[in-house]
Design an enzyme around this catalytic site. Sequence first.
Site, PDB file in Angstrom:
ATOM      1  N   SER A   1       8.016   5.057   5.288  1.00  0.00           N
ATOM      2  CA  SER A   1       9.115   4.333   4.659  1.00  0.00           C
ATOM      3  C   SER A   1       8.875   4.213   3.165  1.00  0.00           C
ATOM      4  O   SER A   1       7.894   4.743   2.646  1.00  0.00           O
ATOM      5  CB  SER A   1       9.274   2.955   5.311  1.00  0.00           C
ATOM      6  OG  SER A   1       8.029   2.437   5.703  1.00  0.00           O
TER       7      SER A   1
ATOM      8  N   ASP B   1       0.861  -1.178   0.000  1.00  0.00           N
ATOM      9  CA  ASP B   1       0.000   0.000   0.000  1.00  0.00           C
ATOM     10  C   ASP B   1       0.898   1.229   0.000  1.00  0.00           C
ATOM     11  O   ASP B   1       1.940   1.243   0.669  1.00  0.00           O
ATOM     12  CB  ASP B   1      -0.870   0.026   1.262  1.00  0.00           C
ATOM     13  CG  ASP B   1      -2.002  -0.995   1.229  1.00  0.00           C
ATOM     14  OD1 ASP B   1      -2.074  -1.762   0.253  1.00  0.00           O
ATOM     15  OD2 ASP B   1      -2.804  -1.013   2.176  1.00  0.00           O
TER      16      ASP B   1
ATOM     17  N   HIS C   1       5.002  -7.279  -0.072  1.00  0.00           N
ATOM     18  CA  HIS C   1       4.805  -8.593  -0.667  1.00  0.00           C
ATOM     19  C   HIS C   1       5.536  -8.716  -2.000  1.00  0.00           C
ATOM     20  O   HIS C   1       5.846  -7.702  -2.643  1.00  0.00           O
ATOM     21  CB  HIS C   1       3.307  -8.838  -0.873  1.00  0.00           C
ATOM     22  CG  HIS C   1       2.522  -8.764   0.407  1.00  0.00           C
ATOM     23  ND1 HIS C   1       2.027  -9.882   1.036  1.00  0.00           N
ATOM     24  CD2 HIS C   1       2.157  -7.702   1.178  1.00  0.00           C
ATOM     25  CE1 HIS C   1       1.390  -9.526   2.138  1.00  0.00           C
ATOM     26  NE2 HIS C   1       1.448  -8.200   2.250  1.00  0.00           N
TER      27      HIS C   1
END
Length: 278
Positions: free
Chosen positions: A256, A117, A170
């Site tokens: 981040s 995301d 992921h």
Amino acid sequence: MEIVYIDRKTHQKQVEKVFGRRALSLLYGDGWMRGFFSKALLPLLARLPFFSQMYGYFQKRPASAKKIVPFIRAYDIDVTEFAEGKFSSFNDFFTRKLKREKRPVVPDPETIVMPADGRYLVYPQFSEFTIKGQKFALDAFLQGYYPAEQYRSGSMAIVRLCPTDYHRFHFPCDGIASNACLINGPLYSVNPIALRKRFASLSENKRMVTQLQNERFGTILFVEIGATSVGSIHQTYTSGFVHKGVEKGFFEFGGSCIVLLFEKGRVQFDADLIANTK
């Protein structure tokens, strides 16, 4: 400074709610006093891991759990996505897992899925580019650990994760993943308010690099970049063959960034991502 992005579902412009805006403005803003803090305090905070370690320590204390509900309300976080409903600390909430069905993975092996995301910028072909007069170059970014020439004129995606985002990442496709290599460095902020002053942070900050080999997409470099208060980048995968959509790891508290580097001619980004990259 407002941070505006395009919501891919609604195609509407949204103004990002910035966590820690006052601190960012103080350290990266304009003006005499802010300039003083930027020159005197910022390098100290970024280059001494003690600050991020201490801040992270307090986010792991049970007392920090009282911040969770106000945070959810302030930033309109969808609690129906959570895989679990109870958190022992603010960092436990920050590194939460989501229900698998909330992030479905397209099984088509000819497509790459978004690894996290966040807010995306994509560059279909580049060797280096300049933002606000500041240059981003592959040689500085990879620092000799990986051959820059292999990705010159290739493609790049930059994914900025906000403190409000799901902070697990992921694999974008099936492949053979190497062990993650640490390139150590300071921990400057990667928020746009900060990057407009120090875009070089992407090439300086602590980061971890994984090679992901896929027959269709070549050798992808998957780079996780730490930032202020995010000294910890955790890898949860095992090297070897990995499946598309499987968790690779997670960031602890703070904003981040992830960078994906592709060899020339290996990927084609969706048109809306290209159009919305400025």
